[in-house]
Enzyme design. Sequence first.
Site, PDB file in Angstrom:
ATOM      1  N   GLY A 159      38.368  12.580  -7.839  1.00 25.67           N
ATOM      2  CA  GLY A 159      37.500  13.728  -7.509  1.00 25.67           C
ATOM      3  C   GLY A 159      37.998  14.888  -8.359  1.00 25.67           C
ATOM      4  CE  LYS A 160      33.629  15.464 -12.907  1.00 21.25           C
ATOM      5  NZ  LYS A 160      34.365  14.600 -13.822  1.00 21.25           N
ATOM      6  N   GLY A 161      37.899  18.100  -8.061  1.00 18.95           N
ATOM      7  CA  GLY A 161      38.642  19.142  -7.352  1.00 18.95           C
ATOM      8  C   GLY A 161      40.051  18.685  -7.004  1.00 18.95           C
ATOM      9  CD  GLU A 204      33.040  15.376  -8.881  1.00 20.40           C
ATOM     10  OE1 GLU A 204      32.893  14.466  -9.718  1.00 20.40           O
ATOM     11  OE2 GLU A 204      34.091  15.521  -8.225  1.00 20.40           O
ATOM     12  CG  ASN A 209      33.037  17.614 -21.164  1.00 25.24           C
ATOM     13  OD1 ASN A 209      31.852  17.988 -21.176  1.00 25.24           O
ATOM     14  ND2 ASN A 209      33.404  16.503 -20.553  1.00 25.24           N
ATOM     15  N   GLY A 232      38.484  17.516 -26.548  1.00 30.89           N
ATOM     16  CA  GLY A 232      39.280  16.290 -26.650  1.00 30.89           C
ATOM     17  C   GLY A 232      40.278  16.384 -27.792  1.00 30.89           C
ATOM     18  CG  ASP A 280      39.388  16.455 -13.364  1.00 31.20           C
ATOM     19  OD1 ASP A 280      38.502  17.314 -13.582  1.00 31.20           O
ATOM     20  OD2 ASP A 280      39.133  15.301 -12.978  1.00 31.20           O
ATOM     21  N   GLY A 282      44.700   5.378 -15.084  1.00 30.82           N
ATOM     22  CA  GLY A 282      44.454   6.005 -13.787  1.00 30.82           C
ATOM     23  C   GLY A 282      44.135   7.482 -13.914  1.00 30.82           C
TER      24      GLY A 282
HETATM   25  O1  RIB Z   1      37.109  13.790 -13.886  1.00 28.74           O
HETATM   26  C1  RIB Z   1      37.421  12.521 -13.367  1.00 28.74           C
HETATM   27  C2  RIB Z   1      36.913  12.417 -11.966  1.00 28.74           C
HETATM   28  O2  RIB Z   1      35.500  12.472 -11.986  1.00 28.74           O
HETATM   29  C3  RIB Z   1      37.251  11.149 -11.261  1.00 28.74           C
HETATM   30  O3  RIB Z   1      38.438  11.237 -10.521  1.00 28.74           O
HETATM   31  C4  RIB Z   1      36.020  10.889 -10.392  1.00 28.74           C
HETATM   32  O4  RIB Z   1      36.298  10.854  -9.027  1.00 28.74           O
HETATM   33  C5  RIB Z   1      35.033  11.979 -10.756  1.00 28.74           C
HETATM   34  O5  RIB Z   1      35.067  13.028  -9.877  1.00 28.74           O
END
Ligand code: RIB
Length: 313
Positions: free
Chosen positions: A42-44, A143, A187, A225, A255, A290
Amino acid sequence: MDRQPHIAVVGSANIDLITYTDSFPRAGETIFGREFSLGFGGKGANQAVAARLCGARVSMVARVGDDLFGPATIENFVFRGIDASRVLVTPGVSSGVAPIFVESSGQNRIWVVKGANDRLLPEDVDAAADLLWRADMIVLQLEIPLETVYYTLRFARAQGIRTILNPAPGQPLDLRQAGVADYVIPNETEAEALGGVPVHSLEDARVCALRLLEGGLRRVIVTLGANGALCAGADGIRHIAAFPVAPVDTTGAGDAFIGSLACFLAAGCEEAEAISRANLYAALSTMAAGTQKSFVTRERFEKEWDARQAAVR
Ligand code: RIB
């Protein structure tokens, strides 16, 4: 770091279901993937973890579902030393999940099912106001509902708290409302979604950033990037180079950039150096598989930073 900054993240938490594969099935076809990994994402949440690993005090404002993943997500925050007192469980809704496919080049494709993230509302921000008031910086992504994002940006500006908006996943935004943020950090594809200009090169990023400033954004950093980052504001545009690495999985690198940048800026680091440091922190995250699992500790980061600085001297 002279002082420990306090970063609050108002955003998403997902469970990442990552498949490593080199091909994709056609409709009706079944094929084998190479490997699978389940992890917190999750981005947050990723940005919160990156900021925490870089040394910040971090508070998370989020919603998870009342399924198996909800309590596990909260435990992960607690385990990492992140204040999860404002991570709420939403009955009858799934947690956010993200099926992710990573090719051998390290390139990824991500689907996000928002689940409980979509229930994070302005009332939740008000309920966390006592905590948010104490933050040095608030970090947001897309999100969660847009109304919550815009509401939090206005709340922060009224309180004099600096903000970073990471407009991801990419979508068109009301630039006047997004422009309340101190920094908007897309990005290439997210910049294109915001500015309507394709971004495939440094020059494209320049054109797009100028258009975004004209549209109402205060300060834009386009992450590129392997080409580094471009920072644009009323004082001009500058390019900050990337650090070369051999990537194995780029998931979460954006992130890692945002979370570490929030920590470096809020700790008082000069902007160009903070961006350069965030470039390196993100690059290091691509060298392991990961999402959160690939983020390095501050200690490991500082060693690498010193080595890279020595190499250019
Ligand atoms: O930026 C990567 C994230 O995007 C992943 O962890 C996925 O859950 C989505 O939110």
